[in-house]
Design an enzyme around this catalytic site. Structure first.
Site, PDB file in Angstrom:
ATOM      1  N   TYR A  43       6.552   2.151  53.420  1.00  0.00           N
ATOM      2  CA  TYR A  43       7.802   2.407  52.693  1.00  0.00           C
ATOM      3  C   TYR A  43       7.926   1.504  51.454  1.00  0.00           C
ATOM      4  CZ  TYR A  43       9.274   4.600  57.143  1.00  0.00           C
ATOM      5  OH  TYR A  43       9.360   5.364  58.289  1.00  0.00           O
ATOM      6  N   HIS A 108       1.653   3.455  62.691  1.00  0.00           N
ATOM      7  CA  HIS A 108       2.520   4.489  62.100  1.00  0.00           C
ATOM      8  C   HIS A 108       2.142   5.924  62.515  1.00  0.00           C
ATOM      9  CE1 HIS A 108       5.316   4.944  58.384  1.00  0.00           C
ATOM     10  NE2 HIS A 108       5.451   5.991  59.161  1.00  0.00           N
TER      11      HIS A 108
HETATM   12  N1  LIG Z   1       7.548   7.035  62.079  1.00  0.00           N
HETATM   13  C1  LIG Z   1       7.585   7.990  61.188  1.00  0.00           C
HETATM   14  O1  LIG Z   1       6.581   8.657  60.872  1.00  0.00           O
HETATM   15  C2  LIG Z   1       8.904   8.318  60.537  1.00  0.00           C
HETATM   16  C3  LIG Z   1       9.058   9.527  59.821  1.00  0.00           C
HETATM   17  C4  LIG Z   1      10.299   9.802  59.270  1.00  0.00           C
HETATM   18  C5  LIG Z   1      11.345   8.904  59.423  1.00  0.00           C
HETATM   19  N2  LIG Z   1      11.166   7.715  60.079  1.00  0.00           N
HETATM   20  C6  LIG Z   1      12.261   6.709  60.198  1.00  0.00           C
HETATM   21  O2  LIG Z   1      13.464   7.357  60.628  1.00  0.00           O
HETATM   22  C7  LIG Z   1      14.462   7.175  59.639  1.00  0.00           C
HETATM   23  C8  LIG Z   1      15.432   8.359  59.609  1.00  0.00           C
HETATM   24  O3  LIG Z   1      14.784   9.557  59.301  1.00  0.00           O
HETATM   25  P1  LIG Z   1      14.922  10.284  57.878  1.00  0.00           P
HETATM   26  O4  LIG Z   1      14.896   9.287  56.801  1.00  0.00           O
HETATM   27  O5  LIG Z   1      13.942  11.378  57.887  1.00  0.00           O
HETATM   28  O6  LIG Z   1      16.299  10.954  57.812  1.00  0.00           O
HETATM   29  P2  LIG Z   1      17.681  11.069  58.577  1.00  0.00           P
HETATM   30  O7  LIG Z   1      18.219   9.758  58.943  1.00  0.00           O
HETATM   31  O8  LIG Z   1      17.524  12.106  59.620  1.00  0.00           O
HETATM   32  O9  LIG Z   1      18.558  11.707  57.405  1.00  0.00           O
HETATM   33  C9  LIG Z   1      18.715  11.068  56.181  1.00  0.00           C
HETATM   34  C10 LIG Z   1      19.269  12.072  55.164  1.00  0.00           C
HETATM   35  O10 LIG Z   1      20.558  12.523  55.571  1.00  0.00           O
HETATM   36  C11 LIG Z   1      21.558  12.097  54.612  1.00  0.00           C
HETATM   37  N3  LIG Z   1      22.694  11.594  55.419  1.00  0.00           N
HETATM   38  C12 LIG Z   1      22.720  10.458  56.157  1.00  0.00           C
HETATM   39  N4  LIG Z   1      23.905  10.357  56.805  1.00  0.00           N
HETATM   40  C13 LIG Z   1      24.630  11.441  56.461  1.00  0.00           C
HETATM   41  C14 LIG Z   1      25.935  11.887  56.808  1.00  0.00           C
HETATM   42  N5  LIG Z   1      26.702  11.196  57.646  1.00  0.00           N
HETATM   43  N6  LIG Z   1      26.370  13.045  56.259  1.00  0.00           N
HETATM   44  C15 LIG Z   1      25.600  13.771  55.426  1.00  0.00           C
HETATM   45  N7  LIG Z   1      24.360  13.386  55.056  1.00  0.00           N
HETATM   46  C16 LIG Z   1      23.859  12.229  55.582  1.00  0.00           C
HETATM   47  C17 LIG Z   1      20.895  11.026  53.778  1.00  0.00           C
HETATM   48  O11 LIG Z   1      21.413  11.029  52.463  1.00  0.00           O
HETATM   49  P3  LIG Z   1      21.998   9.680  51.785  1.00  0.00           P
HETATM   50  O12 LIG Z   1      20.990   8.589  51.943  1.00  0.00           O
HETATM   51  O13 LIG Z   1      22.186  10.099  50.376  1.00  0.00           O
HETATM   52  O14 LIG Z   1      23.286   9.395  52.497  1.00  0.00           O
HETATM   53  C18 LIG Z   1      19.439  11.487  53.780  1.00  0.00           C
HETATM   54  O15 LIG Z   1      19.237  12.535  52.857  1.00  0.00           O
HETATM   55  C19 LIG Z   1      13.655   6.958  58.354  1.00  0.00           C
HETATM   56  O16 LIG Z   1      14.435   6.446  57.306  1.00  0.00           O
HETATM   57  C20 LIG Z   1      12.576   6.055  58.853  1.00  0.00           C
HETATM   58  O17 LIG Z   1      13.068   4.729  59.012  1.00  0.00           O
HETATM   59  C21 LIG Z   1       9.966   7.436  60.656  1.00  0.00           C
END
Ligand SMILES: NC(=O)c1ccc[n+]([C@@H]2O[C@H](COP(=O)([O-])OP(=O)(O)OC[C@H]3O[C@@H](n4cnc5c(N)ncnc54)[C@H](OP(=O)(O)O)[C@@H]3O)[C@@H](O)[C@H]2O)c1
Length: 294
Positions: A43, A108
């Site tokens: 990241y 990862h």
């Molecule tokens: N191990 C892996 O391979 C892997 C892969 C993917 C993710 N991850 C981890 O998991 C975390 C979460 O997954 P993710 O980043 O895919 O996404 P997520 O948390 O499922 O969703 C984030 C998205 O939703 C929006 N959002 C957040 N809260 C909201 C709300 N209350 N209302 C409306 N929209 C909202 C955010 O926009 P804004 O930021 O503009 O609010 C962003 O576009 C990652 O950040 C990472 O740390 C790990």
């Protein structure tokens, strides 16, 4: 599901938060009550999180930090990490995060087929050396974890995978993790909402999910919560720690405000059936599911 590593059920996700923004977001999150931050070598924002931890009003021992070692990616020129490479990656993460010990260190993804076990041996060594408290994997399927079991090595404590009502944990994987007390940690919990990762090349939504309609809106109305809160609570009630990412303070507060309601068993079941047959991962672009790799 047992949370043997005592990790907070809610953590701040930081994928796609740039290094120069993540210090502010992490500080907001800590002030809003988050005690877990999830980052990764890939990241490129561990440095900013390190600054936030240094300045935080909360002592280090009250925080839980997860980071992930990037094992290499097939089809690209970068080499897969060796034992030595994993040791060096961990030192880099500790330096950037400005901490002495990582609470949870993950591989990862399982892409480094020929070096997977060597990488895992390095993870075990890091734990022995006290540089990391708990070790785990991410995006691993049964066949990947079984390699570790077959080699009679210490098993992972956690497996961070994509989990939401459109991508539920496969039955064989869930059973295997239950049997070995491996905690599934849910990422991309909010993938079902229309504005998820809006404008990003990493928004891998299939056509049938691009309608712009909020799923489960009526159910959310019934509980007087938002759809994101419903999706997050669904995961928590099933026992999965969550990592909602937002750069917006109001949403950070919304995503952690989950204690005042409880979803009925019947509604949990209805949500868990939203997945279409063979629904692929959304977090990785192009319908690619890392859990399917050899
Ligand atoms: N191990 C892996 O391979 C892997 C892969 C993917 C993710 N991850 C981890 O998991 C975390 C979460 O997954 P993710 O980043 O895919 O996404 P997520 O948390 O499922 O969703 C984030 C998205 O939703 C929006 N959002 C957040 N809260 C909201 C709300 N209350 N209302 C409306 N929209 C909202 C955010 O926009 P804004 O930021 O503009 O609010 C962003 O576009 C990652 O950040 C990472 O740390 C790990």
């Amino acid at each position: 599901m047992t949370n043997t590593i005592n990790m907070p059920m809610i953590g701040l996700g930081t994928w796609l938060i740039p290094n120069d923004v993540v210090e502010r977001v992490s500080t907001d999150a800590i002030n809003a009550g988050y005690r877990h931050i999830d980052t990764a070598q890939a990241y490129r924002n561990e440095e900013g999180i390190g600054h936030a931890l240094q300045k935080a009003s909360v002592p280090r021992k009250e925080m839980f930090i997860t980071t992930k070692m990037w094992p290499g990616m097939f089809g690209q020129e970068e080499p897969f990490q060796t034992f030595e490479g994993v040791m060096n990656a961990c030192d880099d993460s500790l330096r950037l995060l400005q901490i002495n010990e990582i609470d949870l260190y993950l591989i990862h993804n399982p892409f480094a087929k020929d070096l997977r076990l060597e990488q895992w041996e390095a993870m075990i060594e890091l734990k022995k050396q006290g540089k990391v408290k708990n070790i785990g994997v991410s995006n691993y399927n049964v066949k990947h974890i079984k390699e570790i079991e077959d080699a009679n090595l210490q098993m992972p404590s956690a497996n961070q995978i994509e989990i939401h009502p459109y991508h539920i944990v496969r039955e064989d994987l869930q059973k295997y993790m239950d049997h070995h007390t491996i905690l599934p940690i849910a990422y991309s919990s909010l993938a079902p909402i229309p504005n998820w990762r809006e404008g990003s090349q990493w928004n891998g939504k299939p056509e049938d999910m691009k309608s712009g309609a909020m799923p489960c809106q009526e159910m959310a109305n019934k509980y007087e919560v938002t759809v994101p809160q419903l999706l997050l609570k669904w995961a928590i009630q099933l026992g999965y720690p969550i990592l909602p990412k937002s750069v917006n303070m109001e949403r950070l507060k919304e995503n952690i405000d989950l204690d005042h309601f409880s979803i009925s068993r019947d509604d949990i079941k209805i949500m868990s059936k939203m997945a279409k047959d063979d629904q692929k991962c959304l977090a990785w672009s192009g319908g690619f599911d890392p859990i399917d790799v050899d």
